[in-house]
Design an enzyme around this catalytic site. Structure first.
Site, PDB file in Angstrom:
ATOM      1  N   ARG A 116       0.928  -1.368  -0.085  1.00  0.00           N
ATOM      2  CA  ARG A 116      -0.039   0.120   0.000  1.00  0.00           C
ATOM      3  C   ARG A 116       0.780   1.290   0.051  1.00  0.00           C
ATOM      4  NH1 ARG A 116      -2.563  -3.011   3.475  1.00  0.00           N
ATOM      5  NH2 ARG A 116      -4.345  -4.017   2.649  1.00  0.00           N
ATOM      6  N   LYS A 138       2.786  11.677 -10.774  1.00  0.00           N
ATOM      7  CA  LYS A 138       2.044  10.954 -11.480  1.00  0.00           C
ATOM      8  C   LYS A 138       2.951   9.500 -11.756  1.00  0.00           C
ATOM      9  CE  LYS A 138      -0.206  13.636 -14.801  1.00  0.00           C
ATOM     10  NZ  LYS A 138      -0.854  13.660 -16.142  1.00  0.00           N
ATOM     11  N   GLU A 180       9.325  19.155 -24.347  1.00  0.00           N
ATOM     12  CA  GLU A 180       8.380  19.629 -23.101  1.00  0.00           C
ATOM     13  C   GLU A 180       8.958  20.830 -22.598  1.00  0.00           C
ATOM     14  OE1 GLU A 180       5.629  17.945 -22.531  1.00  0.00           O
ATOM     15  OE2 GLU A 180       5.969  15.692 -23.327  1.00  0.00           O
ATOM     16  N   LYS A 216       6.450  23.849 -13.793  1.00  0.00           N
ATOM     17  CA  LYS A 216       5.845  22.584 -13.468  1.00  0.00           C
ATOM     18  C   LYS A 216       5.528  22.616 -12.030  1.00  0.00           C
ATOM     19  CE  LYS A 216       5.101  17.775 -14.334  1.00  0.00           C
ATOM     20  NZ  LYS A 216       5.545  16.527 -14.888  1.00  0.00           N
ATOM     21  N   GLU A 226      -4.742  17.391 -10.610  1.00  0.00           N
ATOM     22  CA  GLU A 226      -5.167  17.754 -12.164  1.00  0.00           C
ATOM     23  C   GLU A 226      -6.469  17.945 -12.069  1.00  0.00           C
ATOM     24  OE1 GLU A 226      -4.210  15.220 -15.584  1.00  0.00           O
ATOM     25  OE2 GLU A 226      -2.762  16.113 -15.532  1.00  0.00           O
ATOM     26  N   ARG A 230      -3.884  22.535 -13.873  1.00  0.00           N
ATOM     27  CA  ARG A 230      -2.876  21.514 -14.467  1.00  0.00           C
ATOM     28  C   ARG A 230      -2.962  21.263 -15.846  1.00  0.00           C
ATOM     29  NH1 ARG A 230      -0.243  16.811 -10.592  1.00  0.00           N
ATOM     30  NH2 ARG A 230       1.314  15.671 -12.318  1.00  0.00           N
ATOM     31  N   ASN A 234      -1.115  20.134 -20.777  1.00  0.00           N
ATOM     32  CA  ASN A 234      -1.462  19.312 -21.874  1.00  0.00           C
ATOM     33  C   ASN A 234      -1.340  20.267 -23.252  1.00  0.00           C
ATOM     34  OD1 ASN A 234      -2.014  17.075 -20.340  1.00  0.00           O
ATOM     35  ND2 ASN A 234      -4.240  17.753 -19.870  1.00  0.00           N
ATOM     36  N   HIS A 237      -0.722  18.865 -26.344  1.00  0.00           N
ATOM     37  CA  HIS A 237      -1.007  17.174 -26.393  1.00  0.00           C
ATOM     38  C   HIS A 237      -2.049  16.418 -26.847  1.00  0.00           C
ATOM     39  CE1 HIS A 237       2.375  17.568 -23.796  1.00  0.00           C
ATOM     40  NE2 HIS A 237       2.430  16.308 -23.518  1.00  0.00           N
ATOM     41  N   HIS A 241      -0.959  13.660 -29.254  1.00  0.00           N
ATOM     42  CA  HIS A 241      -1.260  12.281 -29.120  1.00  0.00           C
ATOM     43  C   HIS A 241      -1.794  11.747 -30.256  1.00  0.00           C
ATOM     44  CE1 HIS A 241      -1.294  12.657 -24.484  1.00  0.00           C
ATOM     45  NE2 HIS A 241      -0.225  12.365 -24.716  1.00  0.00           N
ATOM     46  N   HIS A 259       7.649  11.190 -28.674  1.00  0.00           N
ATOM     47  CA  HIS A 259       6.510  11.766 -28.005  1.00  0.00           C
ATOM     48  C   HIS A 259       6.786  13.598 -28.065  1.00  0.00           C
ATOM     49  CE1 HIS A 259       3.499  12.975 -25.057  1.00  0.00           C
ATOM     50  NE2 HIS A 259       4.304  13.415 -24.423  1.00  0.00           N
TER      51      HIS A 259
HETATM   52  N1  NAD Z   1       4.762  10.645 -14.908  1.00  0.00           N
HETATM   53  C1  NAD Z   1       4.738  11.841 -15.807  1.00  0.00           C
HETATM   54  O1  NAD Z   1       4.144  13.001 -15.552  1.00  0.00           O
HETATM   55  C2  NAD Z   1       5.080  11.656 -17.252  1.00  0.00           C
HETATM   56  C3  NAD Z   1       5.079  12.807 -18.081  1.00  0.00           C
HETATM   57  C4  NAD Z   1       5.524  12.612 -19.262  1.00  0.00           C
HETATM   58  C5  NAD Z   1       6.282  11.411 -19.761  1.00  0.00           C
HETATM   59  N2  NAD Z   1       5.824  10.286 -18.785  1.00  0.00           N
HETATM   60  C6  NAD Z   1       6.616   8.961 -19.290  1.00  0.00           C
HETATM   61  O2  NAD Z   1       7.703   8.935 -19.650  1.00  0.00           O
HETATM   62  C7  NAD Z   1       7.932   7.801 -20.464  1.00  0.00           C
HETATM   63  C8  NAD Z   1       9.014   8.264 -21.797  1.00  0.00           C
HETATM   64  O3  NAD Z   1      10.089   9.053 -20.762  1.00  0.00           O
HETATM   65  P1  NAD Z   1      11.391   8.857 -21.552  1.00  0.00           P
HETATM   66  O4  NAD Z   1      11.381   9.662 -22.943  1.00  0.00           O
HETATM   67  O5  NAD Z   1      12.466   9.259 -20.565  1.00  0.00           O
HETATM   68  O6  NAD Z   1      11.718   7.551 -22.139  1.00  0.00           O
HETATM   69  P2  NAD Z   1      12.335   6.162 -21.646  1.00  0.00           P
HETATM   70  O7  NAD Z   1      12.535   6.237 -20.080  1.00  0.00           O
HETATM   71  O8  NAD Z   1      11.904   5.071 -22.405  1.00  0.00           O
HETATM   72  O9  NAD Z   1      14.085   6.353 -22.079  1.00  0.00           O
HETATM   73  C9  NAD Z   1      14.276   6.566 -23.316  1.00  0.00           C
HETATM   74  C10 NAD Z   1      15.419   5.626 -23.798  1.00  0.00           C
HETATM   75  O10 NAD Z   1      16.714   6.192 -23.221  1.00  0.00           O
HETATM   76  C11 NAD Z   1      17.445   5.219 -22.555  1.00  0.00           C
HETATM   77  N3  NAD Z   1      18.289   5.866 -21.590  1.00  0.00           N
HETATM   78  C12 NAD Z   1      17.774   6.470 -20.289  1.00  0.00           C
HETATM   79  N4  NAD Z   1      18.885   7.271 -19.809  1.00  0.00           N
HETATM   80  C13 NAD Z   1      19.823   7.066 -20.565  1.00  0.00           C
HETATM   81  C14 NAD Z   1      21.296   8.003 -20.553  1.00  0.00           C
HETATM   82  N5  NAD Z   1      21.386   8.677 -19.491  1.00  0.00           N
HETATM   83  N6  NAD Z   1      22.040   7.530 -21.393  1.00  0.00           N
HETATM   84  C15 NAD Z   1      21.645   6.904 -22.717  1.00  0.00           C
HETATM   85  N7  NAD Z   1      20.428   6.155 -22.764  1.00  0.00           N
HETATM   86  C16 NAD Z   1      19.502   6.506 -21.679  1.00  0.00           C
HETATM   87  C17 NAD Z   1      16.324   4.250 -22.143  1.00  0.00           C
HETATM   88  O11 NAD Z   1      17.115   3.134 -22.024  1.00  0.00           O
HETATM   89  C18 NAD Z   1      15.476   4.297 -23.153  1.00  0.00           C
HETATM   90  O12 NAD Z   1      15.906   3.242 -24.149  1.00  0.00           O
HETATM   91  C19 NAD Z   1       6.746   7.398 -20.932  1.00  0.00           C
HETATM   92  O13 NAD Z   1       6.319   6.329 -20.612  1.00  0.00           O
HETATM   93  C20 NAD Z   1       5.669   8.526 -20.682  1.00  0.00           C
HETATM   94  O14 NAD Z   1       4.472   7.959 -20.314  1.00  0.00           O
HETATM   95  C21 NAD Z   1       5.535  10.474 -17.740  1.00  0.00           C
HETATM   96 ZN    ZN Z   2       4.221  14.929 -22.696  1.00  0.00          ZN
END
Ligand code: NAD
Ligand code: ZN
Length: 358
Positions: A116, A138, A180, A216, A226, A230, A234, A237, A241, A259
């Site tokens: 939990r 999130k 972003e 942010k 949200e 907040r 978006n 987006h 999306h 993205h």
């Molecule tokens: N929680 C939130 O508010 C929020 C907001 C935006 C996005 N997201 C989520 O974030 C995710 C996307 O994040 P992302 O773009 O960081 O992608 P990711 O975490 O998949 O990383 C992208 C790639 O980079 C590699 N990598 C990571 N750090 C590295 C480094 N320092 N050097 C070399 N390679 C590295 C990873 O292995 C991966 O292959 C999605 O799942 C999305 O839904 C969440």
């Molecule tokens: Zn985004």
């Protein structure tokens, strides 16, 4: 240079440290020695980062999931949870996420649900996660193609941002994350946008991260779960999306758009000042972000109407009248069709006041 931000969320408040080399000093900033520490990373993140954390733990372990969005799944979540149980994690244990947004979301979701909810520390290592996803609380996993549908609001105890980790990130990934931040600069920080115009993002990376997170932070503090403003995050987006659903990089489909690239495209029609659109496109061209793309309009429209932000016959959209301002407007669903087809949008003058953010 070291920068610290504090999220003020009552009992759930926490600090965000932005400092080169901060991963190596994690043990001075939080308790890594009097409890079990479960470090989650993925196969694409350089191993040294998680190892740096492990070296500071008295009783820690590293669990590595395959890189890619596919690991944000129930199947992988179950494996991680089983590994946590096998390692003997209890209520006092700590989950540390070391990786990009995927790891942050998965590790956070594991922490939120294990017994939990146990402590979570996030060490974001991609630009996207350092500028954006690592704060806000999130956390989620996907269900098949439906992104982030199983999740929670679970604030970390600490966020450690080490800009040195970005050195190994491929250039396109780096720029993807900047999108972003550019988005946030448009409604939240004119000077940040100017830093992008002047090409200062690499030499002043700490400042860029700090300013992006400040925007942010302010929004999240005012609207933790949200319900109101907040939604400004978006910006871009809705169309973004839609484009991502049709042209995004998913699973084995490796050609396509990231993205951030989709968001970059998606926000252009939301900017109402043509001179500002020109300036944004100039920034995109310099960084290598797309300024236009061809896509199947009917498919993009269909994907947009499935967007969770559309309620009944109307949709909420975020518009930027001028640099540094935004408006959240409720418009007829027809607007999505115009958006998908690249047609002019309804002028927004009748839809309420401009909201200055800062
Ligand atoms: N929680 C939130 O508010 C929020 C907001 C935006 C996005 N997201 C989520 O974030 C995710 C996307 O994040 P992302 O773009 O960081 O992608 P990711 O975490 O998949 O990383 C992208 C790639 O980079 C590699 N990598 C990571 N750090 C590295 C480094 N320092 N050097 C070399 N390679 C590295 C990873 O292995 C991966 O292959 C999605 O799942 C999305 O839904 C969440
Ligand atoms: Zn985004």
């Amino acid at each position: 240079m070291s920068m610290k931000l504090s999220m003020s969320l009552g009992k759930r408040s926490y600090d965000i440290i932005i400092k080169r080399g901060t991963l190596g000093r994690a043990g001075q900033l939080c308790d890594l020695t009097h409890r079990k520490v479960f470090i989650l990373t993925d196969s694409g993140v350089p191993e040294a980062f998680a190892q740096t954390i492990l070296d500071q733990c008295a009783d820690g372990t590293i669990y590595t999931v395959p890189q890619g969005e596919g690991s944000k799944s129930l199947a992988v979540y179950e494996k991680v949870a089983r590994a946590m149980l096998a390692f003997g994690c209890d209520r006092t244990s700590l989950v540390v996420g070391v990786g990009g947004g995927m790891i942050g979301d998965l590790a956070g979701f594991c922490a939120a649900t294990y017994m939990r909810g146990i402590d979570f520390i996030n060490c974001p290592t991609t630009s996207l996660s350092q500028f954006d996803s690592s704060i806000g609380g999130k956390v989620a996993v996907d269900l098949g193609d439906t992104k982030n549908i199983l999740g929670a609001f679970w604030q970390p105890k600490l966020v450690l941002i080490d800009p040195d980790t970005l050195a190994t990130l491929p250039r396109r990934q780096f720029v993807n994350g900047l999108a972003e931040s550019i988005k946030m600069s448009l409604f939240g920080d004119e000077e940040l946008f100017e830093m992008y115009e002047e090409g200062r993002e690499e030499e002043e990376i700490e400042e860029i991260i700090y300013r992006s997170l400040c925007i942010k932070k302010k929004i999240v503090e005012e609207d933790e779960t949200e319900k109101g403003n907040r939604a400004v995050l978006n910006l871009g987006h809705t169309l973004g999306h839609g484009i991502e659903a049709v042209k995004g990089i998913r699973g084995r489909r490796t050609r396509g758009l990231y993205h951030g690239e989709c968001v970059a495209l998606g926000l252009l029609p939301m900017v109402e000042d043509p001179a500002l659109v020109k300036r944004i496109k100039a920034v995109y061209r310099r960084l290598g972000l797309p300024t236009r793309t061809g896509y199947d309009k009917a498919k993009v429209y269909e994907a947009m109407t499935h967007d969770k932000k559309s309620r009944g016959g109307t949709v909420r959209l975020v518009k930027v009248p001028q640099l540094g301002t935004f408006r959240i407007v409720t418009v007829p669903r027809q607007e999505l069709k115009n958006l998908a087809e690249g047609l002019p949008l309804t002028p927004v003058l009748a839809c309420g006041e401009e909201e200055p953010l800062l």
